[in-house]
Design a protein around this motif. Structure first.
Motif, PDB file in Angstrom:
ATOM      1  N   ASN A  44      31.144  27.706 -13.261  1.00 31.16           N
ATOM      2  CA  ASN A  44      31.787  28.351 -14.403  1.00 31.16           C
ATOM      3  C   ASN A  44      31.270  29.780 -14.495  1.00 31.16           C
ATOM      4  OD1 ASN A  44      33.185  26.067 -15.069  1.00 31.16           O
ATOM      5  ND2 ASN A  44      31.642  25.342 -16.529  1.00 31.16           N
ATOM      6  N   ILE A  45      32.124  30.707 -14.117  1.00 31.38           N
ATOM      7  CA  ILE A  45      31.703  32.112 -14.109  1.00 31.38           C
ATOM      8  C   ILE A  45      32.624  32.894 -15.041  1.00 31.38           C
ATOM      9  CG2 ILE A  45      31.460  34.189 -12.677  1.00 31.38           C
ATOM     10  CD1 ILE A  45      30.922  32.180 -10.316  1.00 31.38           C
ATOM     11  N   GLU A  46      32.019  33.574 -16.026  1.00 34.64           N
ATOM     12  CA  GLU A  46      32.798  34.416 -16.942  1.00 34.64           C
ATOM     13  C   GLU A  46      32.156  35.782 -17.011  1.00 34.64           C
ATOM     14  OE1 GLU A  46      33.511  32.806 -20.877  1.00 34.64           O
ATOM     15  OE2 GLU A  46      34.166  30.920 -19.976  1.00 34.64           O
ATOM     16  N   ASN A  47      32.961  36.822 -16.872  1.00 35.69           N
ATOM     17  CA  ASN A  47      32.482  38.206 -16.924  1.00 35.69           C
ATOM     18  C   ASN A  47      31.256  38.431 -16.041  1.00 35.69           C
ATOM     19  OD1 ASN A  47      34.472  38.785 -18.849  1.00 35.69           O
ATOM     20  ND2 ASN A  47      33.133  37.995 -20.482  1.00 35.69           N
ATOM     21  N   LYS A  50      26.406  22.490 -18.460  1.00 34.69           N
ATOM     22  CA  LYS A  50      26.053  23.851 -18.889  1.00 34.69           C
ATOM     23  C   LYS A  50      24.656  24.188 -18.386  1.00 34.69           C
ATOM     24  CE  LYS A  50      28.559  23.680 -23.231  1.00 34.69           C
ATOM     25  NZ  LYS A  50      28.153  22.787 -24.306  1.00 34.69           N
ATOM     26  N   LYS A 105      29.039  36.323 -15.081  1.00 33.93           N
ATOM     27  CA  LYS A 105      27.847  35.559 -15.434  1.00 33.93           C
ATOM     28  C   LYS A 105      28.113  34.071 -15.227  1.00 33.93           C
ATOM     29  CE  LYS A 105      24.675  34.756 -19.248  1.00 33.93           C
ATOM     30  NZ  LYS A 105      24.378  34.949 -20.659  1.00 33.93           N
ATOM     31  N   CYS A 106      27.169  33.393 -14.626  1.00 27.98           N
ATOM     32  CA  CYS A 106      27.327  31.966 -14.371  1.00 27.98           C
ATOM     33  C   CYS A 106      26.833  31.173 -15.582  1.00 27.98           C
ATOM     34  CB  CYS A 106      26.543  31.561 -13.121  1.00 27.98           C
ATOM     35  SG  CYS A 106      26.804  29.845 -12.678  1.00 27.98           S
TER      36      CYS A 106
END
Lengths: 420, 96
Positions: free
Chosen positions: A214-217, A231, A219-220
């Motif tokens: 799960n990578i957003e912006n 998480k 960041k993992c």
């Protein structure tokens, strides 16, 4: 949870009470809904060691180790069990010597019998040029406090009369030995670290394959697995052999090719060899296990593969290497052979580093030297995951070293992974 | 493994030397420009390292000295396709 202290007394007590007091060595866990401070991907020797040192050295115990199959089923279960710290280059030698020192205290640290046996390792020398190279290497080892011994041909012959001293192509002229090198019971390393980590609160989650990150912006935030999302404050990938496949899920390409290395064991024999002998010029190395089998290996097959099996030409090549240097091996029958997938890096040296994605870290590229590095790899990776800065003996293991021209190429063969 | 050479028929892979991914054909042409350092870095050091059908370069050292592009599955070792590297190279506008 085990929390049982193993000792001679405990063995005696259990023997007298019907062995009813033994508990499972570690706790088999399921993913926690709330997630973890650190998720380690890969329950091999390095991953389990990382979890153990995160908990022991840094007090970070909200940790999960997720493993696709069962723990210790990858390369920590498929190697030739040799430990040594006989490297040359300054980027490598202090790291491997640090690892050797951790091996020397491993069983006390873990309260687990890993059968660490410092029976010595001996590299054979066949020419003047090789003698010079090995003396240089020996000096490198002395600088790092690793210790070494130069052995003249006469003594090699006295100690190991079965060696073919007068082989026409590779006559044995001398040897460089590291008396502190040796072998370790490989599976026990995985089990010992698993037990140590589990006792300190680490969740070991088996049969849990990571299917994505799960990578957003940039960041993992965690991993997707066959047991649902987990998480994570920080993710440490530690899956040497499968690094290409796993890091591709995060969109990262690596300076690594996957190759297969085969290994072999003969039927059990009476004690004949009390150390590890390597015939580097012919790509052959051999030791005798405590069960009596001669454990030996040679070169990688040489083509990209993720299959845990090799092909017959290399079997012939390895066995002819053995026949050349110790003809007596021809009398032994081969019991088993197997293959393990290696992360072959572009300079033959490993990586313990952060990545371009925040909170995603990478440990891999161990080529076929990963087993001996297990304690130091875990120790240094835990240091990196806990402090976000590399441990002092692992500062050279950066992913961007090729961009900077800072290769750690022991053999000096360049970016040709199947030659390292 | 048996490599079905386009000119010589089925040959034992032992006759060949393995180089690496067929991407190595695509050597950057911009070596005179500043940007080439990054391109050469990617070309020389970074690999797709595919688990599956992998196009790769084999050199027929103990045969006719030709370079081949072999498509081989890295999970099963099955060889799916074999081409002459010079044909592949010409097909993408390189070589003569």
């Amino acid at each position: 949870m085990s929390k049982t202290r193993y000792s001679g007394f405990k063995v005696l007590k259990e023997a007298l009470t019907g062995h009813k007091g033994w508990k499972p060595t570690w706790r088999d866990a399921e993913p926690k809904a709330g997630g973890y401070d650190v998720v380690i991907v890969g329950g091999g020797g390095h991953g389990l060691a990382t979890a153990f040192y995160l908990a022991k050295n840094h007090g970070i115990t909200n940790v999960a180790v997720v493993e696709k199959g069962w723990i210790g089923g990858g390369n920590v279960g498929r190697n030739t069990t040799i430990i040594r710290s006989n490297y040359l280059l300054p980027g490598n030698e202090p790291f491997y010597e640090f690892s050797m020192k951790l091996w020397e205290n491993l069983e006390q640290d873990l309260n687990y019998n890993a059968m660490v046996s410092q029976r010595g390792i001996m590299n054979l020398i066949h020419s003047d040029a090789q003698r010079d190279a090995f003396i240089r290497r020996g000096n490198g080892m002395l600088f790092a406090d690793a210790g070494c011994e130069f052995i003249e041909a006469k003594e090699v012959k006295e100690r190991y009369p079965f060696l073919d001293m007068d082989n026409p192509r590779f006559p044995i002229k001398a040897a460089l030995a590291q008396p502190r090198g040796g072998t370790v019971r490989h599976d026990a390393v995985a089990w010992g670290y698993a037990r140590g980590a589990s006792d300190l609160g680490v969740d070991i989650i088996q049969n849990c394959e990571v299917t994505g990150f799960n990578i957003e912006n940039g960041k993992c935030l965690g991993v997707q697995t066959t047991k649902g999302e987990i998480k994570a404050g920080r993710v440490g990938v530690c899956v040497a052999g499968s690094s290409g496949r796993v890091m591709a899920k995060a969109g990262i390409k690596l300076p690594i090719e996957s190759h297969v290395l085969q290994a072999f064991v003969t039927e059990g024999l009476k004690p004949v060899m009390d150390n590890v002998i390597t015939f580097g010029a012919g790509h052959f190395y051999c030791s005798q296990s405590d069960k009596g089998g001669l454990v030996f290996g040679g070169d990688i097959d040489g083509y990209n593969t993720y299959a845990q099996r090799g092909n017959l030409p290399v079997v012939e090549d390895v066995c002819s290497g053995g026949m050349a240097i110790m003809p007596m091996i021809g009398r032994a029958r081969l019991l088993r052979m197997w293959g393990g997938v290696m992360d072959m890096s572009m300079d033959g040296s490993p990586f313990i580093d952060s990545t371009e994605i925040d909170e995603l870290f990478f440990n891999g590229g161990w080529c076929y030297g990963g087993f001996k590095a297990t304690p130091a790899s875990g120790y240094c990776y835990a240091h990196l995951l806990a402090t976000n800065s590399p441990h002092e003996v692992a500062t050279a293991y950066k992913l961007d070293r090729f961009r900077r021209g800072a290769m750690i190429d022991e053999k000096g063969v360049g970016a040709q992974p199947n030659l390292h | 493994m048996i490599i079905n050479h386009p000119l010589l028929g089925p040959r034992d892979s032992e006759e060949f030397v393995y180089l690496g991914a067929a991407d190595l054909i695509n050597r950057p042409n911009n070596w005179e420009q500043d940007a080439s350092a990054e391109d050469f870095y990617q070309y020389q050091y970074i690999r797709e390292n595919i688990a599956g059908d992998h196009r790769e370069l084999w050199y027929h050292e103990q045969g006719d000295q030709s370079w081949l592009v072999v498509t081989r599955n890295t999970l099963s070792h099955e060889i799916i396709n074999v081409e002459l590297a010079q044909d592949v190279s010409r097909g993408i506008g390189r070589g003569k």
